[in-house]
Motif scaffolding. Structure first.
Motif, PDB file in Angstrom:
ATOM      1  N   LEU A 413      32.012  53.883  -0.866  1.00  0.00           N
ATOM      2  CA  LEU A 413      31.458  54.374  -2.124  1.00  0.00           C
ATOM      3  C   LEU A 413      32.170  55.629  -2.614  1.00  0.00           C
ATOM      4  CD1 LEU A 413      27.632  54.077  -1.401  1.00  0.00           C
ATOM      5  CD2 LEU A 413      28.837  52.892  -3.235  1.00  0.00           C
ATOM      6  N   LYS A 414      32.105  55.810  -3.901  1.00  0.00           N
ATOM      7  CA  LYS A 414      32.447  57.076  -4.542  1.00  0.00           C
ATOM      8  C   LYS A 414      31.388  57.308  -5.603  1.00  0.00           C
ATOM      9  CE  LYS A 414      37.421  56.559  -3.845  1.00  0.00           C
ATOM     10  NZ  LYS A 414      37.286  55.284  -3.112  1.00  0.00           N
ATOM     11  N   ALA A 415      31.024  58.558  -5.809  1.00  0.00           N
ATOM     12  CA  ALA A 415      29.923  58.818  -6.736  1.00  0.00           C
ATOM     13  C   ALA A 415      30.016  60.230  -7.284  1.00  0.00           C
ATOM     14  CB  ALA A 415      28.575  58.612  -6.038  1.00  0.00           C
ATOM     15  N   THR A 416      29.391  60.412  -8.451  1.00  0.00           N
ATOM     16  CA  THR A 416      29.171  61.725  -9.050  1.00  0.00           C
ATOM     17  C   THR A 416      27.677  61.899  -9.246  1.00  0.00           C
ATOM     18  OG1 THR A 416      31.299  61.675 -10.186  1.00  0.00           O
ATOM     19  CG2 THR A 416      29.644  63.228 -11.007  1.00  0.00           C
ATOM     20  N   ARG A 417      27.157  63.026  -8.745  1.00  0.00           N
ATOM     21  CA  ARG A 417      25.720  63.290  -8.803  1.00  0.00           C
ATOM     22  C   ARG A 417      25.469  64.590  -9.556  1.00  0.00           C
ATOM     23  NH1 ARG A 417      23.251  64.170  -3.105  1.00  0.00           N
ATOM     24  NH2 ARG A 417      24.100  66.271  -3.410  1.00  0.00           N
ATOM     25  N   TRP A 418      24.516  64.512 -10.506  1.00  0.00           N
ATOM     26  CA  TRP A 418      24.107  65.706 -11.249  1.00  0.00           C
ATOM     27  C   TRP A 418      22.607  65.870 -11.057  1.00  0.00           C
ATOM     28  CZ3 TRP A 418      23.977  66.412 -17.285  1.00  0.00           C
ATOM     29  CH2 TRP A 418      23.683  67.766 -17.568  1.00  0.00           C
ATOM     30  N   HIS A 419      22.238  66.990 -10.459  1.00  0.00           N
ATOM     31  CA  HIS A 419      20.828  67.252 -10.165  1.00  0.00           C
ATOM     32  C   HIS A 419      20.405  68.537 -10.865  1.00  0.00           C
ATOM     33  CE1 HIS A 419      17.091  67.212  -7.840  1.00  0.00           C
ATOM     34  NE2 HIS A 419      17.269  68.506  -7.643  1.00  0.00           N
ATOM     35  N   MET A 420      19.228  68.501 -11.503  1.00  0.00           N
ATOM     36  CA  MET A 420      18.644  69.664 -12.177  1.00  0.00           C
ATOM     37  C   MET A 420      17.226  69.860 -11.661  1.00  0.00           C
ATOM     38  SD  MET A 420      20.010  68.856 -16.021  1.00  0.00           S
ATOM     39  CE  MET A 420      19.708  67.097 -15.767  1.00  0.00           C
ATOM     40  N   GLU A 438       3.187  75.976  -7.245  1.00  0.00           N
ATOM     41  CA  GLU A 438       4.563  75.694  -7.622  1.00  0.00           C
ATOM     42  C   GLU A 438       4.639  74.333  -8.308  1.00  0.00           C
ATOM     43  OE1 GLU A 438       8.219  76.567  -4.963  1.00  0.00           O
ATOM     44  OE2 GLU A 438       7.783  74.425  -4.709  1.00  0.00           O
ATOM     45  N   LEU A 439       5.382  74.286  -9.404  1.00  0.00           N
ATOM     46  CA  LEU A 439       5.588  73.050 -10.146  1.00  0.00           C
ATOM     47  C   LEU A 439       7.079  72.862 -10.374  1.00  0.00           C
ATOM     48  CD1 LEU A 439       4.484  70.618 -11.778  1.00  0.00           C
ATOM     49  CD2 LEU A 439       4.394  72.147 -13.772  1.00  0.00           C
ATOM     50  N   LYS A 440       7.590  71.683  -9.953  1.00  0.00           N
ATOM     51  CA  LYS A 440       9.012  71.369 -10.107  1.00  0.00           C
ATOM     52  C   LYS A 440       9.171  70.069 -10.887  1.00  0.00           C
ATOM     53  CE  LYS A 440      11.007  73.395  -5.899  1.00  0.00           C
ATOM     54  NZ  LYS A 440      11.778  73.103  -4.656  1.00  0.00           N
ATOM     55  N   LEU A 441      10.307  69.996 -11.555  1.00  0.00           N
ATOM     56  CA  LEU A 441      10.710  68.742 -12.175  1.00  0.00           C
ATOM     57  C   LEU A 441      12.139  68.466 -11.711  1.00  0.00           C
ATOM     58  CD1 LEU A 441      10.068  66.403 -14.095  1.00  0.00           C
ATOM     59  CD2 LEU A 441      11.142  67.751 -15.919  1.00  0.00           C
ATOM     60  N   MET A 442      12.315  67.368 -10.957  1.00  0.00           N
ATOM     61  CA  MET A 442      13.605  67.051 -10.343  1.00  0.00           C
ATOM     62  C   MET A 442      14.232  65.871 -11.076  1.00  0.00           C
ATOM     63  SD  MET A 442      12.443  67.517  -6.364  1.00  0.00           S
ATOM     64  CE  MET A 442      10.923  66.587  -6.608  1.00  0.00           C
ATOM     65  N   GLN A 443      15.331  66.144 -11.750  1.00  0.00           N
ATOM     66  CA  GLN A 443      16.055  65.121 -12.501  1.00  0.00           C
ATOM     67  C   GLN A 443      17.435  64.940 -11.869  1.00  0.00           C
ATOM     68  OE1 GLN A 443      15.305  63.090 -15.331  1.00  0.00           O
ATOM     69  NE2 GLN A 443      17.242  62.190 -14.634  1.00  0.00           N
ATOM     70  N   THR A 444      17.746  63.695 -11.483  1.00  0.00           N
ATOM     71  CA  THR A 444      19.016  63.407 -10.836  1.00  0.00           C
ATOM     72  C   THR A 444      19.673  62.211 -11.507  1.00  0.00           C
ATOM     73  OG1 THR A 444      17.935  64.061  -8.762  1.00  0.00           O
ATOM     74  CG2 THR A 444      20.154  63.161  -8.607  1.00  0.00           C
ATOM     75  N   LEU A 445      20.957  62.354 -11.791  1.00  0.00           N
ATOM     76  CA  LEU A 445      21.754  61.277 -12.384  1.00  0.00           C
ATOM     77  C   LEU A 445      22.885  60.925 -11.434  1.00  0.00           C
ATOM     78  CD1 LEU A 445      22.058  62.658 -16.032  1.00  0.00           C
ATOM     79  CD2 LEU A 445      20.373  61.019 -15.168  1.00  0.00           C
ATOM     80  N   TYR A 446      23.094  59.624 -11.206  1.00  0.00           N
ATOM     81  CA  TYR A 446      24.166  59.135 -10.336  1.00  0.00           C
ATOM     82  C   TYR A 446      25.093  58.214 -11.128  1.00  0.00           C
ATOM     83  CZ  TYR A 446      21.873  60.673  -5.989  1.00  0.00           C
ATOM     84  OH  TYR A 446      21.324  61.409  -4.986  1.00  0.00           O
ATOM     85  N   GLN A 447      26.376  58.436 -10.969  1.00  0.00           N
ATOM     86  CA  GLN A 447      27.393  57.498 -11.432  1.00  0.00           C
ATOM     87  C   GLN A 447      28.148  57.035 -10.188  1.00  0.00           C
ATOM     88  OE1 GLN A 447      28.217  56.258 -14.650  1.00  0.00           O
ATOM     89  NE2 GLN A 447      29.387  54.874 -13.342  1.00  0.00           N
ATOM     90  N   GLN A 448      27.931  55.776  -9.756  1.00  0.00           N
ATOM     91  CA  GLN A 448      28.434  55.274  -8.483  1.00  0.00           C
ATOM     92  C   GLN A 448      29.543  54.245  -8.695  1.00  0.00           C
ATOM     93  OE1 GLN A 448      24.751  55.502  -5.462  1.00  0.00           O
ATOM     94  NE2 GLN A 448      24.392  54.027  -7.104  1.00  0.00           N
ATOM     95  N   ASP A 449      30.618  54.450  -7.971  1.00  0.00           N
ATOM     96  CA  ASP A 449      31.734  53.501  -7.963  1.00  0.00           C
ATOM     97  C   ASP A 449      31.554  52.618  -6.735  1.00  0.00           C
ATOM     98  OD1 ASP A 449      34.036  52.106  -8.165  1.00  0.00           O
ATOM     99  OD2 ASP A 449      35.393  53.814  -7.949  1.00  0.00           O
ATOM    100  N   ILE A 450      31.081  51.400  -6.942  1.00  0.00           N
ATOM    101  CA  ILE A 450      30.666  50.525  -5.842  1.00  0.00           C
ATOM    102  C   ILE A 450      31.781  49.539  -5.520  1.00  0.00           C
ATOM    103  CG2 ILE A 450      28.910  48.894  -5.056  1.00  0.00           C
ATOM    104  CD1 ILE A 450      27.077  50.098  -7.236  1.00  0.00           C
ATOM    105  N   PRO A 451      32.263  49.480  -4.263  1.00  0.00           N
ATOM    106  CA  PRO A 451      33.299  48.504  -3.903  1.00  0.00           C
ATOM    107  C   PRO A 451      32.743  47.083  -3.999  1.00  0.00           C
ATOM    108  CG  PRO A 451      32.482  49.630  -1.950  1.00  0.00           C
ATOM    109  CD  PRO A 451      31.888  50.348  -3.117  1.00  0.00           C
ATOM    110  N   THR A 452      33.527  46.196  -4.574  1.00  0.00           N
ATOM    111  CA  THR A 452      33.054  44.824  -4.814  1.00  0.00           C
ATOM    112  C   THR A 452      33.073  43.966  -3.564  1.00  0.00           C
ATOM    113  OG1 THR A 452      35.308  44.206  -5.464  1.00  0.00           O
ATOM    114  CG2 THR A 452      33.803  44.927  -7.203  1.00  0.00           C
TER     115      THR A 452
END
Length: 770
Positions: A413-420, A438-452
């Motif tokens: 795998l290869k991936a880019t992860r953005w977490h806020m 305590e109050l949190k809001l966890m937002q995560t975005l993944y762009q994954q390069d998946i081997p076929t």
């Protein structure tokens, strides 16, 4: 089997460096007393004594005006920061010369000398003393000479003299030489045609050598080390130390091994006001012993660097690499040890301001003997912002991370992860306790390069967006009371705490695992808000954590006991898990975590930790040790460590448990003689892991150490780490080290240093807070 004999070195190999770049001089434990009280201030600033007048005190005097003066009876002459006492003295004004005889003592801020006579040129600050004895102030250096000359540069030249750092009129060792020059600026002694005498017996002769007068570093060869072993054959090591500059040095160590070849090692260090670092290079060409390697040229290198800039920037670099996985098992490398099974390579640049900071990081971990390497972080950008009292008493914090994961295997795998992660916190704290919402809001975005062509990743999606809120309430109350038992008064605290944590469930099976693992649930870990490290899995939670701690303090406010017990109670199952692992929680409660640290009596200490599965009745982890420490360098320790199912071999299915018994001791067996012993036993495989024994005799003058070590070899094969049940090869070694104090050494000789030898270093297992 290895036998090693190492002699003390004539050049000081390394001086301890402080962060400010100054040489750190250790305190001497064996002070050499001066024969007379100090007549001068050793801390006085240097002055030009040649321009200062000569002042004389005496019982009687006879003078010829403008020519000379003779003084008798309790004579004391002073000129600048130099002083001379004698029975008689003559001052020749025209020739600017001073002579003195009888019960003579000379002193300046650097040294004290007693002699039969003195002849001095006051204009040139030069003096010659006969049948003298000398002592250097602030240094463990003294000796005698038929003739001692003080030069205008404050150097000392001894003819037919001796040099030692051993106290006493008859020192255990000394250097006896035709000529000794002690350089006051370089702080080194140059010795010509010298005998090294031990107990007044010559042991060897050296035509020329240099010795340290202080901890100041100097270029030169260190004493060689000779050994023989079945692994390396005849082994000769001859290090050379190069003092390039006050803030640069380099040590070159060629090592000739008859069974392997020539192994070369270099270690360079540098230190500046804002940065410091170290570079290590090691190489052997054509290792004749290791025929399993396709490339028999073996090497290792490492670079460590740290910078602290006034503008707020920080820079950290740590990079190392080796030619093959067994390198550390075959060579005594300065880069790592045979017990390390991974190399962490990272570089980080960070910038700090009052309310925010940003960091850019790259990281690559090389696991030795493991077929599956972890993902690389190439790169990671972190930003943190904190605003106290954002709205009323509420605090605001915003963390974000952008990470790109890559892998050396093109079929991975290869991936880019953005977490806020924005967080609102409302704290309420008093001495009697506190409550935090305590109050949190966890937002995560993944762009994954998946081997076929990899079926293990069929369930993953190329783009994943995950949004999870988190609510956390944590409260603690502090109770305190005075109590007594066994006729003693104590202060006891009771510190209960409770936490509620809620995170909704979200199916995360479409996300790859890049930097995530299951965390251990010790007492402090029960109150974490995460069950997994990293961000690839955020476990759902609807749970309460209950814990209580109690501490006892005596009348001196010394903490004698600390006991903590806690457990998580689940209101709902937790279904988030790692791939191919059963990490779901389908039970009413977690393992109960308990920790106990206590001072049983004045010299007895106990520490223990336990993670017990109350539902299944099984122990998940336990550690216990009992220490007896009646005094300095006196220790008896018994320990046991148990961890079931620590690892599972995916190929064979074999489960690895830890069931380890340990014994450690440090004890004086006679005056200035200490014994150190370690013994560790594997209860599962019924075999010894390590046996280490060492005995050391040490005085103010010299030290001798004999050690024996036998431990399991760690070896890797082409398919990965050799199965632990099949590792039955032991490495056995003997080592003999001899040190003459003041001539340097082949390594630090001390009881605490000997405790840290072997596979398992000593660590004080309890941390009672005063």
């Amino acid at each position: 089997m290895r036998y090693q004999l190492a002699l003390a070195c004539c050049c000081l190999p390394f001086a301890a460096w402080s962060q400010e770049g100054e040489v750190v001089v250790p305190e001497s434990q064996c002070t050499i007393a001066l024969p007379v009280p100090l007549m001068v201030d050793p801390n006085a600033p240097a002055v030009d004594s040649s321009t200062a007048p000569v002042n004389v005190q005496a019982d009687t005097s006879r003078a010829i005006a403008g020519e000379s003066a003779i003084f008798k009876g309790k004579v004391k002459l002073t000129q600048g920061n130099r002083a001379v006492t004698a029975d008689t003295a003559e001052v020749q004004q025209l020739q600017q010369r001073v002579t003195a005889q009888g019960d003579l003592v000379f002193q300046d801020p650097q040294l004290t000398i007693t002699a039969d006579s003195l002849e001095a040129d006051t204009a040139n600050s030069q003096a010659t003393l006969t049948n003298s004895k000398y002592w250097l102030h602030g240094q463990q250096v003294h000796g005698d000479a038929e003739q001692l000359e003080l030069t205008p540069d404050n150097d000392i030249i001894l003819s037919k003299g001796t040099f030692t750092t051993c106290p006493g009129e008859e020192p255990d060792w000394e250097l006896k030489a035709d000529k000794i020059i002690i350089d006051s600026e370089e702080e080194w002694g140059k010795i010509y045609d010298a005998q090294v005498r031990v107990f007044n017996t010559p042991v060897f002769y050296l035509p020329y050598m240099t010795v340290p007068v202080s901890d100041k570093r100097k270029t030169g060869f260190l004493f060689p080390a000779f050994s023989t072993s079945t692994k390396n054959g005849v082994d000769l090591k001859a290090p050379f130390y190069w003092n390039i500059a006050p803030n640069y040095d380099l040590t070159l160590t060629p090592q000739m091994m008859s069974a392997r070849g020539v192994w070369l090692a270099a270690e360079g260090r540098y230190l500046h006001e804002t940065n410091a670092g170290q570079l290590n290079l090691e190489y052997i060409n054509n290792d004749r012993l290791d025929s399993l390697l396709k490339n028999d040229n073996r090497y290792a290198y490492a670079w460590q660097h740290t910078s602290y800039l006034e503008s707020g920037w920080r820079l950290h670099v740590n990079y190392s690499d080796i030619s093959d996985d067994n390198y550390f098992n075959d060579f005594d490398s300065a880069i790592s040890a045979s017990t390390d099974n991974q190399l962490s390579r990272f570089g980080e640049a960070s910038y700090f301001q009052d309310n925010w900071n940003v960091a850019v990081k790259v990281q690559d971990i090389k696991v030795l003997g493991d077929a599956q390497d972890p993902f690389r972080v190439m790169p990671q950008v972190n930003y943190q912002y904190h605003l106290p009292s954002f709205y009323g008493a509420a605090d605001f914090q915003f963390d974000t991370e952008l990470t790109h994961f890559s892998h050396e295997d093109s079929n991975e795998l290869k991936a880019t992860r953005w977490h806020m992660e924005p967080t609102l916190t409302l704290p309420y704290q008093t001495p009697a306790g506190g409550l935090t919402a305590e109050l949190k809001l966890m937002q995560t975005l993944y762009q994954q390069d998946i081997p076929t062509n990899n079926p293990n990743y069929d369930q993953l999606d190329s783009f994943v967006s995950r949004t999870l809120p988190q609510v956390r309430l944590h409260g603690q109350i502090n109770f305190e009371r005075e109590t007594s038992f066994w006729s003693n008064s104590y202060r006891q605290t009771l510190e209960p705490q409770i936490q509620y944590l809620y995170v909704p469930y979200d199916d995360q099976d479409d996300i790859g695992v890049y930097d995530t693992a299951l965390l251990q649930d010790d007492y402090d870990g029960l109150f974490r808000d995460r069950r997994f490290s990293g961000l690839d899995r955020i476990a759902d939670a609807n749970q309460f954590t209950l814990g209580v701690a109690t501490r006892y303090f005596d009348s001196r406010n010394e903490e004698l006991l600390r006991l903590s017990v806690g457990q998580i109670f689940y209101l709902a199952d937790s279904d988030v898990t790692l791939p191919n692992q059963s990490n779901q929680i389908q039970q009413s409660s977690s393992a109960m975590a308990a920790e106990l640290d206590m001072k049983i009596q004045d010299d007895w200490f106990f520490t223990g930790s336990l993670q017990f599965d109350t539902d299944g009745g099984n122990t998940n982890k336990s550690e216990v040790s009992v220490d007896y420490r009646p005094g300095r360098d006196k220790l008896l320790q018994l320990s046991h460590r148990y961890v079931p199912e620590l690892a599972i071999n995916e190929t064979t299915g074999e489960v690895t448990d830890i069931n380890q018994f340990g014994f450690r001791t440090t004890w004086p067996v006679a005056k200035d003689t200490y014994f150190v012993g370690n013994y560790y036993y594997d209860g599962n495989l019924s075999r010894t892991i390590e046996t280490f024994a060492g005995i050391q005799w040490e005085s103010c003058c010299w030290a001798v150490r004999l050690t024996y070590d036998r431990h399991l070899n760690t070896n890797y094969n082409d398919s990965g780490f050799t199965d632990i049940g099949q590792r039955d090869s032991y490495d056995t070694s003997w080592s003999l080290t001899f040190e003459l104090k003041g001539l340097g050494s082949s390594g630090p000789l001390g009881v605490s240093d000997m405790q840290n030898e072997g596979l398992f270093n000593y660590r004080q297992p309890y941390y009672l807070r005063n």
